[in-house]
Design a protein around this motif. Structure first.
Motif, short mmCIF file in Angstrom:
data_model
loop_
_atom_site.label_atom_id
_atom_site.label_comp_id
_atom_site.label_asym_id
_atom_site.label_seq_id
_atom_site.Cartn_x
_atom_site.Cartn_y
_atom_site.Cartn_z
N LEU A 136 0.91 -1.19 -0.03
CA LEU A 136 0.06 0.13 0.04
C LEU A 136 0.90 1.21 0.16
O LEU A 136 0.65 1.98 -0.77
CB LEU A 136 -1.02 -0.03 1.22
N PHE A 137 1.92 1.27 0.73
CA PHE A 137 2.86 2.38 0.70
C PHE A 137 3.49 2.65 -0.60
O PHE A 137 3.37 3.94 -0.83
CB PHE A 137 4.02 2.34 1.68
N PHE A 138 3.85 1.77 -1.07
CA PHE A 138 4.39 1.90 -2.46
C PHE A 138 3.39 2.26 -3.59
O PHE A 138 3.86 3.18 -4.50
CB PHE A 138 5.22 0.64 -3.08
N LYS A 139 2.37 1.72 -3.36
CA LYS A 139 1.24 2.16 -4.25
C LYS A 139 0.92 3.75 -4.17
O LYS A 139 0.82 4.66 -5.07
CB LYS A 139 -0.17 1.39 -4.01
N GLU A 140 0.48 4.13 -2.59
CA GLU A 140 0.50 5.55 -2.30
C GLU A 140 1.58 6.51 -2.81
O GLU A 140 1.22 7.47 -3.37
CB GLU A 140 0.24 5.61 -1.13
N LEU A 141 2.70 6.00 -2.67
CA LEU A 141 3.95 6.69 -3.06
C LEU A 141 3.92 7.10 -4.37
O LEU A 141 4.09 8.19 -4.80
CB LEU A 141 5.41 5.99 -2.68
N ALA A 142 3.51 5.95 -5.54
CA ALA A 142 3.69 6.24 -6.79
C ALA A 142 2.31 7.09 -7.24
O ALA A 142 2.59 8.09 -8.01
CB ALA A 142 3.54 4.88 -7.55
N LEU A 143 1.32 7.16 -6.68
CA LEU A 143 0.02 7.63 -6.81
C LEU A 143 0.31 9.43 -6.69
O LEU A 143 0.02 10.12 -7.36
CB LEU A 143 -1.00 7.34 -6.13
N SER A 144 0.96 9.55 -5.36
CA SER A 144 1.07 10.86 -4.89
C SER A 144 2.08 11.45 -5.48
O SER A 144 1.97 12.77 -5.82
CB SER A 144 1.28 10.67 -3.34
N ALA A 145 3.29 10.84 -6.06
CA ALA A 145 4.19 11.38 -6.68
C ALA A 145 3.78 11.90 -7.98
O ALA A 145 4.02 13.07 -8.48
CB ALA A 145 5.38 10.40 -6.83
N TRP A 146 2.84 11.04 -8.72
CA TRP A 146 2.28 11.67 -9.81
C TRP A 146 1.35 12.71 -9.91
O TRP A 146 1.58 13.50 -10.46
CB TRP A 146 1.51 10.22 -10.49
N LYS A 147 0.70 12.66 -8.86
CA LYS A 147 -0.46 13.75 -8.58
C LYS A 147 0.60 15.12 -8.35
O LYS A 147 0.13 16.11 -8.79
CB LYS A 147 -1.40 13.72 -7.11
N VAL A 148 1.48 15.01 -7.63
CA VAL A 148 2.35 16.11 -7.12
C VAL A 148 3.15 16.59 -8.41
O VAL A 148 3.27 17.82 -8.67
CB VAL A 148 3.44 15.94 -6.12
N ALA A 149 3.56 15.79 -9.42
CA ALA A 149 4.21 16.03 -10.48
C ALA A 149 3.18 16.76 -11.55
O ALA A 149 3.57 17.82 -11.76
CB ALA A 149 4.88 14.92 -11.32
N VAL A 150 2.13 16.34 -11.55
CA VAL A 150 1.12 16.96 -12.28
C VAL A 150 0.81 18.41 -11.88
O VAL A 150 0.41 19.35 -12.39
CB VAL A 150 -0.13 16.11 -12.56
N LEU A 151 0.49 18.33 -10.58
CA LEU A 151 0.13 19.57 -9.68
C LEU A 151 1.07 20.97 -10.30
O LEU A 151 0.98 22.08 -10.65
CB LEU A 151 0.01 19.35 -8.43
N VAL A 152 2.51 20.55 -9.99
CA VAL A 152 3.34 21.42 -10.26
C VAL A 152 4.08 21.63 -11.68
O VAL A 152 4.70 22.77 -11.70
CB VAL A 152 4.79 21.22 -9.38
N THR A 153 3.75 20.90 -12.37
CA THR A 153 3.92 21.14 -13.95
C THR A 153 2.72 21.96 -14.85
O THR A 153 2.87 22.22 -15.96
CB THR A 153 4.12 19.69 -14.63
#
Length: 157
Positions: free
Chosen positions: A62-79
């Protein structure tokens, strides 16, 4: 003695009995003793050692899934050309009450991109979390409760 310590001890005994001190042989002894401990604990109506290992594995997944999903969300947010975020700090009501569980939850939240555990209240009922986007605090609290917190309680209780 904890089941893990007993497992390691049995694996070391296996190394001594077999006469081969290789890593593969230690791993074999560890796995066989884990199976034996799991079978014995099941019959003694205790918490299953093998089930606990599976639940901890589920928490890690679950941690690795959440890590990937939130990293994607932050990347989309800041770009995005226009940065539309509402950073802030919110109080998350804790269900977990043991020091280890609170610390683990706070660390999992901090390691997830976009969130940071700031403090725990003196009565250990609230965890203060900084989020890069606080537009849906209730949804974030619900995600933490149904995700990390639930998995922590399943794995360690």
């Amino acid at each position: 003695m904890t089941a893990f310590a007993m497992n390691v001890m049995f694996a070391v005994v296996w190394l001594a009995v077999s006469g081969s001190a290789s890593f593969i042989n230690f791993l074999f002894g560890f796995l066989v003793s884990a199976l034996a401990i799991g079978l014995i604990r099941e019959q003694a109506e205790g918490v299953s050692y093998l089930r606990r290992i599976a639940r901890i594995g589920s928490l890690v997944a679950l941690f690795f899934k959440e890590l990937a999903l939130s990293a994607w969300k932050v990347a989309v947010l800041v770009t995005r050309p226009k940065l539309e975020v509402q950073p802030g700090i919110f109080a998350y009501p804790l269900t977990v009450d043991r020091d280890f569980e609170i610390t683990l939850l706070a660390n999992l939240i901090t390691l997830t991109p976009g969130t940071l555990s700031v403090d725990v209240s003196a009565d250990r009922k609230l965890l203060y979390v900084h989020a890069i986007d606080c537009t849906d605090v209730e949804g974030t609290c619900r995600d933490i409760a149904n995700g990390f917190e639930r998995k922590i309680m399943e794995a360690f209780r």
